[in-house]
Design an enzyme around this catalytic site. Structure first.
Site, mmCIF file in Angstrom:
data_model
loop_
_atom_site.group_PDB
_atom_site.id
_atom_site.type_symbol
_atom_site.label_atom_id
_atom_site.label_comp_id
_atom_site.label_asym_id
_atom_site.label_seq_id
_atom_site.Cartn_x
_atom_site.Cartn_y
_atom_site.Cartn_z
ATOM 1 N N CYS A 1 54.940 -31.833 -6.256
ATOM 2 C CA CYS A 1 55.963 -30.880 -6.695
ATOM 3 C C CYS A 1 55.341 -29.682 -7.399
ATOM 4 C CB CYS A 1 56.938 -31.549 -7.657
ATOM 5 S SG CYS A 1 57.502 -33.128 -7.067
ATOM 6 N N HIS B 1 61.181 -43.062 -0.796
ATOM 7 C CA HIS B 1 60.122 -42.447 0.028
ATOM 8 C C HIS B 1 58.720 -42.722 -0.505
ATOM 9 C CE1 HIS B 1 58.990 -38.650 -2.250
ATOM 10 N NE2 HIS B 1 60.128 -38.911 -2.849
ATOM 11 N N ASN C 1 51.639 -40.594 -11.792
ATOM 12 C CA ASN C 1 51.490 -40.282 -10.370
ATOM 13 C C ASN C 1 50.212 -39.528 -10.046
ATOM 14 O OD1 ASN C 1 53.119 -38.374 -11.951
ATOM 15 N ND2 ASN C 1 53.024 -37.097 -10.125
ATOM 16 N N THR D 1 79.898 -38.842 -1.551
ATOM 17 C CA THR D 1 79.845 -39.849 -0.489
ATOM 18 C C THR D 1 78.432 -40.422 -0.402
ATOM 19 O OG1 THR D 1 81.578 -38.728 0.695
ATOM 20 C CG2 THR D 1 80.211 -40.224 1.991
HETATM 21 C C1 LIG Z 1 56.253 -40.307 -11.223
HETATM 22 C C2 LIG Z 1 57.283 -39.580 -10.436
HETATM 23 N N1 LIG Z 1 58.492 -39.350 -10.976
HETATM 24 C C3 LIG Z 1 59.453 -38.726 -10.307
HETATM 25 C C4 LIG Z 1 59.254 -38.269 -9.029
HETATM 26 C C5 LIG Z 1 60.369 -37.580 -8.324
HETATM 27 O O1 LIG Z 1 60.916 -38.424 -7.365
HETATM 28 P P1 LIG Z 1 61.830 -37.810 -6.192
HETATM 29 O O2 LIG Z 1 60.886 -37.170 -5.229
HETATM 30 O O3 LIG Z 1 62.514 -38.979 -5.592
HETATM 31 O O4 LIG Z 1 62.755 -36.864 -6.832
HETATM 32 C C6 LIG Z 1 58.012 -38.478 -8.414
HETATM 33 C C7 LIG Z 1 57.746 -38.011 -7.052
HETATM 34 O O5 LIG Z 1 57.282 -36.966 -6.791
HETATM 35 C C8 LIG Z 1 56.999 -39.140 -9.143
HETATM 36 O O6 LIG Z 1 55.799 -39.354 -8.623
#
Ligand SMILES: Cc1ncc(COP(=O)(O)O)c(C=O)c1O
Length: 375
Positions: free
Chosen positions: A328, A202, A152, A238
């Site tokens: 994150c 998303h 990412n 749910t």
């Molecule tokens: C490579 C990767 N894995 C996992 C995630 C986590 O996904 P989510 O935001 O749906 O928890 C992300 C997103 O930030 C991501 O880019």
């Protein structure tokens, strides 16, 4: 001033057609999918229709598709199940994984549930498959290999088939975090040697809060979340009815537009690389941007100066959205663990630009022009 959004690997805008598909389930069609009367049955039908559609697109069986709350939950489920249900006592991963994977394997390792090793990286950030094979050949333990499909932060793409074949050869379980590629890449899971993959709506113009976990039909695991019998007893709680409907619609739209959109977005990425090279000195691109790379992501390192140290902040002031790394971790002080793992030059500032079909060359020109001023 118009905002320029170049952070589509963090999240994407909701497609109005996806919202339209979701709306009935946010309003009049509110029945609990577990209820047996007509309201409930209507909701159940929407979920099962979504599951069938997703399965068809990924060339999987509907029984292999589970909806979760996010990509993070999907990876937690798969990795924990590999250790606790499938007997894996050793985990091989890479230092470039998303924290959804890294923090999960570190947690299991700290608890004493599995030993942990990291595969070597090649200079361009790709996984060293020879080292992976060496590690697999030299462990007597049942092993889980968890490696992401597309990184990412730098966009590097894994040779998923190559890794899957190695795992098959050595009897290892293979989980791949495909959060950046589901909705951006054609999948043919029936013909891909992988036990678990993940997705998150998303990231491809779907809603937040709904994820996908593919579990190969030959794998039997216990639920990660206990409670009701939703998701065929595999994921209690749910269902996120409108989210699931949105997931399927977003994936359908992404798949229909894949050829044109991916070519267009790749063109933007290459154009930005060219413009950056033309207009700025001393920049470097991380990973393998013109090789095996996701077309949506471009990671750029700029020489560190008093001005460039404040780059992200200054871009924000000028209404340009981009990240230092994963969204994150963008609040973390140490910077990106991915960039640290592949690039040991402390005199650089790294920015990830990530694109979608709504971005334009004019936006690239505006961002490059602003970068020229700011550096
Ligand atoms: C490579 C990767 N894995 C996992 C995630 C986590 O996904 P989510 O935001 O749906 O928890 C992300 C997103 O930030 C991501 O880019």
């Amino acid at each position: 001033m118009q905002r320029i959004y170049f952070d589509n690997a963090a999240t994407t805008s909701l497609d109005p057609q996806v919202l339209e598909a979701m709306m009935p389930y946010l309003t009049e069609k509110f029945g609990n999918p577990s209820s047996i009367y007509s309201y409930g049955r209507e909701s159940r039908l929407a979920i099962e229709t979504a599951r069938k559609s997703v399965a068809k697109i990924l060339n999987a069986h509907p029984a292999e598709i589970f909806f979760t709350s996010c990509g993070t939950e999907s990876s937690n489920t798969a990795i924990s199940a590999a250790v606790h249900d499938l007997g894996c006592t050793h985990i091989i991963t890479s230092p470039l994984e998303h924290h959804a994977t890294l923090h999960t394997v570190e947690h299991l390792h700290k608890r004493g549930d599995a030993s942990l090793s990291y595969v070597n990286l090649l200079p361009n950030g790709h996984i060293d498959l020879e080292d992976l094979e060496h590690q697999l050949a030299n462990t007597a333990d049942k092993t889980l290999v968890t490696l992401m499909h597309a990184n990412n932060e730098i966009g590097n793409l894994l040779d998923m088939h190559g890794v899957g074949e190695l795992c098959k050869l050595y009897g290892a379980i293979f989980h791949s975090d495909t959060v950046q590629t589901v909705g951006h890449f054609p999948f043919d899971l029936r013909n891909t040697p992988v036990h678990f993959i993940t997705g998150s709506a998303h990231k491809f113009h779907g809603p937040k809060g709904v994820g996908l976990l593919y579990i190969n039909e030959n794998v039997r695991i216990s639920p990660y979340i206990h409670g009701g019998s939703q998701e065929r007893n595999m994921r209690a709680g749910t269902e996120n009815l409108y989210g699931v409907v949105g997931f399927a619609k977003a994936l359908e739209l992404a798949t229909a537009g894949f050829e044109a959109d991916s070519a267009y977005i790749k063109g933007l990425k290459i154009y930005m690389m060219e413009q950056l090279k033309k207009n700025l000195k001393g920049i470097a691109f991380n990973g393998d941007p013109l090789g095996r790379s996701l077309y949506t992501v471009l990671s750029v390192s700029f020489p560190k100066t008093e001005k460039s140290e404040m780059l992200l902040f200054n871009l924000d002031i000028h209404h340009i959205c981009a990240s230092g790394g994963s969204a994150c971790t963008s609040g973390a002080e140490q910077g990106s663990h991915v960039i640290r793992a592949i690039n040991h030059n402390p005199n650089q500032v790294t920015v990830r630009f990530s694109f979608c079909k709504h971005n334009t060359r004019e936006e690239v020109d505006a961002v490059v022009g602003r970068l020229k001023e700011l550096i």
